[in-house]
Design an enzyme around this catalytic site. Structure first.
Site, PDB file in Angstrom:
ATOM      1  N   LYS A  53      13.050 -21.825  -6.650  1.00  0.00           N
ATOM      2  CA  LYS A  53      14.396 -21.687  -6.827  1.00  0.00           C
ATOM      3  C   LYS A  53      15.317 -22.955  -5.967  1.00  0.00           C
ATOM      4  CE  LYS A  53      14.111 -17.049  -8.679  1.00  0.00           C
ATOM      5  NZ  LYS A  53      13.960 -15.682  -8.265  1.00  0.00           N
ATOM      6  N   GLN A  97      15.610 -11.405  -3.744  1.00  0.00           N
ATOM      7  CA  GLN A  97      14.275 -11.447  -4.645  1.00  0.00           C
ATOM      8  C   GLN A  97      13.704 -10.191  -4.616  1.00  0.00           C
ATOM      9  OE1 GLN A  97      13.225 -14.074  -6.327  1.00  0.00           O
ATOM     10  NE2 GLN A  97      11.241 -13.263  -7.069  1.00  0.00           N
ATOM     11  N   ASP A 120      21.773 -13.044 -11.100  1.00  0.00           N
ATOM     12  CA  ASP A 120      20.599 -12.435 -11.792  1.00  0.00           C
ATOM     13  C   ASP A 120      21.090 -11.479 -12.864  1.00  0.00           C
ATOM     14  OD1 ASP A 120      17.957 -12.938 -10.752  1.00  0.00           O
ATOM     15  OD2 ASP A 120      18.309 -11.583  -8.939  1.00  0.00           O
TER      16      ASP A 120
HETATM   17  N1  GUN Z   1      11.468 -10.921  -9.123  1.00  0.00           N
HETATM   18  C1  GUN Z   1      10.966 -11.189 -10.339  1.00  0.00           C
HETATM   19  N2  GUN Z   1      11.828 -11.797 -11.044  1.00  0.00           N
HETATM   20  C2  GUN Z   1      12.926 -11.951 -10.486  1.00  0.00           C
HETATM   21  C3  GUN Z   1      14.136 -12.251 -10.943  1.00  0.00           C
HETATM   22  O1  GUN Z   1      14.501 -12.764 -11.954  1.00  0.00           O
HETATM   23  N3  GUN Z   1      15.237 -12.330  -9.755  1.00  0.00           N
HETATM   24  C4  GUN Z   1      14.942 -11.547  -8.768  1.00  0.00           C
HETATM   25  N4  GUN Z   1      15.995 -11.383  -8.017  1.00  0.00           N
HETATM   26  N5  GUN Z   1      13.967 -11.083  -8.388  1.00  0.00           N
HETATM   27  C5  GUN Z   1      12.873 -11.170  -9.233  1.00  0.00           C
END
Ligand code: GUN
Length: 296
Positions: A53, A97, A120
């Site tokens: 990211k 996350q 998100d």
């Molecule tokens: N863990 C797995 N996929 C995601 C996501 O799209 N966002 C976040 N914050 N955590 C994740």
């Protein structure tokens, strides 16, 4: 019949390219869209996701802060970090996350994130807007699935869509998006899950099948209708001593056998995965536009 392989990397590259003029318009007015990603603990898969990211932000010229905290970080410390990011004008998007260590309540943390920085799309405010058909920030993987369908001119209107899996981050929101009135929607949606008695009978009805169960290669060829569109959201690590890492990635769909009978299918990796990051970048730019009132 040879299935069309849905090329997520290609679609992701197009979406990122299309973001460039929007980013340039913001920068012209002195605003660089900024994303903060917070990782608590040392889960290797999460480390990989968070790093990618950050790299995606760098490539697009977005500002990013990656905040790494040890597994012992308390919930209050994490909430303090979130509150500071809420107030930080350089940050337009915040993501924490998941999964978080078990002593931290994910919902408490999600509720602490300002909804207008919730890139998100996990905050109940944004989930509610999605369900009402007035989405603001849409959860990245479901949003990416819509973009894949659009790119390949697959119109869900009037189609039978079966979503396998009812998670808050994929199954429920993708079902909500596809059943709405509107473009790339208007589908008849069924959500199947671990308590569905005869899963194969349900999945065989699908013109568009979305597999988001998190079980390696669980959807087999006998469970899929000829000519269906198959979207595989699974990213499962399975042991493989023959590879350098000792594992390989497989989806929720038995790819080779299913590809023989369907019209379109997403591979794993390289299908839905790249879209999740592209849509995170999109949401960060959208959040920056909304927060600053600058629209291109
Ligand atoms: N863990 C797995 N996929 C995601 C996501 O799209 N966002 C976040 N914050 N955590 C994740």
């Amino acid at each position: 019949m040879a299935a069309t392989i849905i090329e997520g990397k290609k679609v992701s590259a197009r979406i990122r390219k299309e973001l460039k003029p929007r980013i340039a318009a913001l920068k012209e007015k002195g605003v660089t869209p900024g994303l903060a990603a917070v990782l608590v603990g040392d889960d290797p898969a999460s480390q990989t996701y968070v790093a990618s990211k950050g790299r995606a932000c760098d490539k697009l010229g977005l500002y990013s802060e990656i905040i790494l905290k040890s597994a012992g970080t308390s919930q209050d410390e994490l909430l303090d970090i979130v509150r500071q990011l809420n107030e930080n004008d350089q940050i337009h998007g915040i993501l924490v996350q998941s999964p978080l260590p078990s002593h931290i309540d994910e919902m408490t943390v999600t509720l602490a994130i300002r909804p207008d920085k919730d890139v998100d799309g996990f905050h109940p405010h944004n989930v509610g807007l999605l369900l009402l058909g007035r989405p603001a920030l849409i959860s990245c993987t479901p949003f990416g699935i819509i973009k894949l369908l659009e790119h390949y001119d697959i119109d869900p209107e009037g189609k039978e869509v079966v979503v396998v899996g009812r998670s808050n981050i994929v199954g429920k929101p993708v079902a909500a998006l596809l059943m709405q009135k509107g473009r790339t929607a208007n589908a008849t949606v069924t959500v199947a899950h671990s308590r569905t008695p005869d899963l194969a009978e349900v999945t065989r009805r699908a013109d568009i099948l979305v597999a988001a169960i998190g079980r390696p290669e669980m959807i087999t060829a006998d469970m899929v209708k000829d000519g269906a569109v198959v979207i595989d959201v699974g990213i499962n690590r399975v042991e493989d001593a023959g590879t350098e890492k000792g594992y390989r990635l497989v989806g929720d769909v038995a790819f080779e056998a299913v590809a023989d009978k369907v019209s379109h299918i997403t591979p794993v990796p390289g299908g839905v995965g790249p879209l999740t990051i592209a849509m995170l970048m999109t949401n960060t730019v959208t959040a920056a536009e909304i927060l600053t009132g600058i629209d291109s």
